[in-house]
Design an enzyme around this catalytic site. Structure first.
Site, PDB file in Angstrom:
ATOM      1  N   TRP A 124       0.772  -1.208   0.035  1.00  0.00           N
ATOM      2  CA  TRP A 124       0.038   0.036  -0.144  1.00  0.00           C
ATOM      3  C   TRP A 124       0.988   1.133  -0.090  1.00  0.00           C
ATOM      4  O   TRP A 124       1.779   1.501   0.796  1.00  0.00           O
ATOM      5  CB  TRP A 124      -0.887  -0.122   1.286  1.00  0.00           C
ATOM      6  CG  TRP A 124      -2.011   0.960   1.350  1.00  0.00           C
ATOM      7  CD1 TRP A 124      -2.627   1.462   0.617  1.00  0.00           C
ATOM      8  CD2 TRP A 124      -2.128   1.650   2.515  1.00  0.00           C
ATOM      9  NE1 TRP A 124      -3.545   2.425   0.969  1.00  0.00           N
ATOM     10  CE2 TRP A 124      -3.396   2.759   2.236  1.00  0.00           C
ATOM     11  CE3 TRP A 124      -1.534   1.781   3.936  1.00  0.00           C
ATOM     12  CZ2 TRP A 124      -3.824   3.521   3.113  1.00  0.00           C
ATOM     13  CZ3 TRP A 124      -2.511   2.489   4.948  1.00  0.00           C
ATOM     14  CH2 TRP A 124      -3.402   3.252   4.486  1.00  0.00           C
ATOM     15  N   ASP A 205      -0.507  -5.677   9.536  1.00  0.00           N
ATOM     16  CA  ASP A 205      -1.477  -4.548   9.170  1.00  0.00           C
ATOM     17  C   ASP A 205      -2.478  -5.274   8.597  1.00  0.00           C
ATOM     18  O   ASP A 205      -2.694  -6.149   7.823  1.00  0.00           O
ATOM     19  CB  ASP A 205      -0.867  -3.827   7.666  1.00  0.00           C
ATOM     20  CG  ASP A 205      -1.872  -2.483   7.432  1.00  0.00           C
ATOM     21  OD1 ASP A 205      -2.997  -2.612   8.309  1.00  0.00           O
ATOM     22  OD2 ASP A 205      -1.674  -1.923   6.740  1.00  0.00           O
ATOM     23  N   ALA A 207      -6.163  -4.553   8.093  1.00  0.00           N
ATOM     24  CA  ALA A 207      -7.145  -3.519   7.805  1.00  0.00           C
ATOM     25  C   ALA A 207      -8.435  -4.205   7.194  1.00  0.00           C
ATOM     26  O   ALA A 207      -9.499  -3.396   6.694  1.00  0.00           O
ATOM     27  CB  ALA A 207      -6.803  -2.707   6.537  1.00  0.00           C
ATOM     28  N   LYS A 240     -12.965  -0.501   7.351  1.00  0.00           N
ATOM     29  CA  LYS A 240     -13.691  -1.287   6.256  1.00  0.00           C
ATOM     30  C   LYS A 240     -14.742  -2.394   6.937  1.00  0.00           C
ATOM     31  O   LYS A 240     -15.865  -2.312   6.438  1.00  0.00           O
ATOM     32  CB  LYS A 240     -12.859  -1.959   5.440  1.00  0.00           C
ATOM     33  CG  LYS A 240     -11.532  -1.491   5.357  1.00  0.00           C
ATOM     34  CD  LYS A 240     -11.444  -0.521   3.949  1.00  0.00           C
ATOM     35  CE  LYS A 240     -10.275   0.298   4.215  1.00  0.00           C
ATOM     36  NZ  LYS A 240      -9.880   1.153   3.125  1.00  0.00           N
TER      37      LYS A 240
HETATM   38  C1  LMR Z   1      -7.059   1.988  -0.535  1.00  0.00           C
HETATM   39  O1  LMR Z   1      -6.111   1.607  -0.368  1.00  0.00           O
HETATM   40  O2  LMR Z   1      -7.555   2.527  -1.447  1.00  0.00           O
HETATM   41  C2  LMR Z   1      -7.643   2.454   1.026  1.00  0.00           C
HETATM   42  O3  LMR Z   1      -6.777   1.702   1.903  1.00  0.00           O
HETATM   43  C3  LMR Z   1      -8.044   3.763   1.166  1.00  0.00           C
HETATM   44  C4  LMR Z   1      -6.737   4.490   1.347  1.00  0.00           C
HETATM   45  O4  LMR Z   1      -6.639   5.241   2.114  1.00  0.00           O
HETATM   46  O5  LMR Z   1      -5.697   4.414   0.561  1.00  0.00           O
END
Ligand code: LMR
Length: 387
Positions: A124, A205, A207, A240
């Site tokens: 991410w 992590d 999420a 989420k």
């Molecule tokens: C994403 O990866 O789209 C989500 O986790 C939202 C974000 O804040 O990036």
């Protein structure tokens, strides 16, 4: 002073959100930011959240501060949700999952300033951007095999085998973002063996608990790591699975060490960064988790959400098979969570956006929840055209 500022490079997910908003076309499809949407495109407030909010409005008599670490009842409820039972742990409430990641990285920097934090390739974008902002040494371990849409198992295990003692390894507990490809239980166990042999510290992590294989199954890897390692950090988000994105609700849990000292450091970090963490979302989550009826309703709705995404996955894999007359995209059905990385080039992603009004992140990550039965064949046909 302000003239000295230079423009920042914006996060690619946030740029995409804006581009989609600005596109006047009616038939556009948003597969960008990781927000759940139902078949009508709505991100609903979950039933249990609405019910808890109503009850809270009736019974809440004060808005005075909670503790620096947030409400201990929230932290305890989150430990139970993630680890399956009460476990002695240091924990603080944070503004969302990003807040937990940020506080976790800061804790690492305070405790082990020379440690390297290892992240999956890819990961991410916020992970790498916060690490770089904090000046923490970072390294990547191989993870995704773009040619198969699955994992690069040999590369993954080889790179984890190069981690130095005391280094921190960031792992997506379930529903890997951005790829959608996840280790199975056997591979998780092998990864733990390698990390334990190297003397590494896992940082999970989490999420998307409840979005992959189920609320319990999605926590299995984290529970296994918690059982095997003396020290584990866990950053969890309620954005989420409770659908409370804008309430900014998350928790950072630290297992091992001197619990009281770690707890004191976590509370101190909260004080330095924003003082008291937000409480509204955390209070709703606690009310839901600690009330049998609300919890059952929340779990039922979360399961509907998960099943909906699984149906869309299978539907997309089937539509792509028909549209491309090949099994190239069959991996979509095996991925889990909100996302799949399709393996399209930046140019193909741009053509989908410009010519078809279909928005996905430049690395060809799609949010499955942006689809519905009507748009599945549209996306499949457009992909077949651009490849
Ligand atoms: C994403 O990866 O789209 C989500 O986790 C939202 C974000 O804040 O990036």
């Amino acid at each position: 002073m302000l003239d000295a500022l230079k423009p920042q490079v914006q996060d690619k997910i946030l740029i995409l959100m804006q581009q989609y908003k600005d596109d006047p076309r009616k038939a556009k499809i948003d597969l960008g930011v990781g927000v759940y949407k139902d078949a009508t495109g709505l991100t609903p407030v979950m039933r249990a959240v609405k019910a808890a909010e109503k009850r809270l409005w009736e019974i809440e008599t004060t808005k005075t501060y909670t503790g620096l670490a947030g409400d201990p009842a929230f932290n305890a409820a989150m430990v139970r949700l993630i680890l399956g039972r009460d476990v002695p742990a240091a924990a603080v409430a944070t503004p969302g999952g990003t807040g937990a990641i940020r506080q976790g990285f800061e804790l690492v920097r305070m405790a082990a300033p020379d440690a390297t934090v290892w992240v999956s390739s890819p990961t991410w974008p916020n992970h790498t951007s916060i690490l770089s902002y904090l000046g923490i040494k970072t390294a990547e371990y191989r993870y995704f095999d773009a040619s198969t849409g699955g994992l690069d198992v040999d590369g993954l295990l080889a790179d984890l085998g190069r981690v130095a003692p005391g280094d921190v390894v960031l792992l997506h507990g379930c529903c890997h973002n951005p790829t959608g490809a996840n280790p199975d239980a056997g591979l998780w166990s092998q990864m733990a063996d390698v990390l334990a042999a190297r003397g590494a510290i896992p940082f999970v992590d989490l999420a998307y608990q409840g979005f992959g294989d189920g609320l319990e199954a999605d926590a299995e890897a984290t529970r296994m790591l918690a059982a095997r390692f003396a020290e584990v950090l866990i950053a969890a988000s309620c954005s989420k699975n409770f659908g409370i994105y804008r309430e900014r609700t998350g928790v950072l849990i630290a297992l091992g060490g001197d619990r009281a000292v770690t707890q004191g450091n976590l509370a101190w970090l909260n004080r330095q960064n924003y003082s008291f963490p937000p409480d509204h979302g955390a209070r709703l989550v606690t009310m839901i988790l600690d009330d049998a009826a609300l919890r059952a309703d929340w779990m039922a709705e979360l399961e509907e959400v998960r099943q909906n995404m699984l149906t869309l996955r299978q539907g997309l894999a089937d539509s792509l098979r028909r549209a491309t007359n090949s099994d190239r995209f069959d991996f979509v059905a095996h991925h889990r969570g909100m996302f799949s990385r399709l393996g399209l080039s930046e140019a193909q992603v741009a053509t989908l956006r410009d010519d078809h009004g279909i928005y996905m992140v430049g690395d060809s990550r799609i949010n499955l929840a942006g689809l519905n039965a009507g748009t599945l064949p549209v996306l499949a046909a457009a992909i077949a055209q651009v490849i």
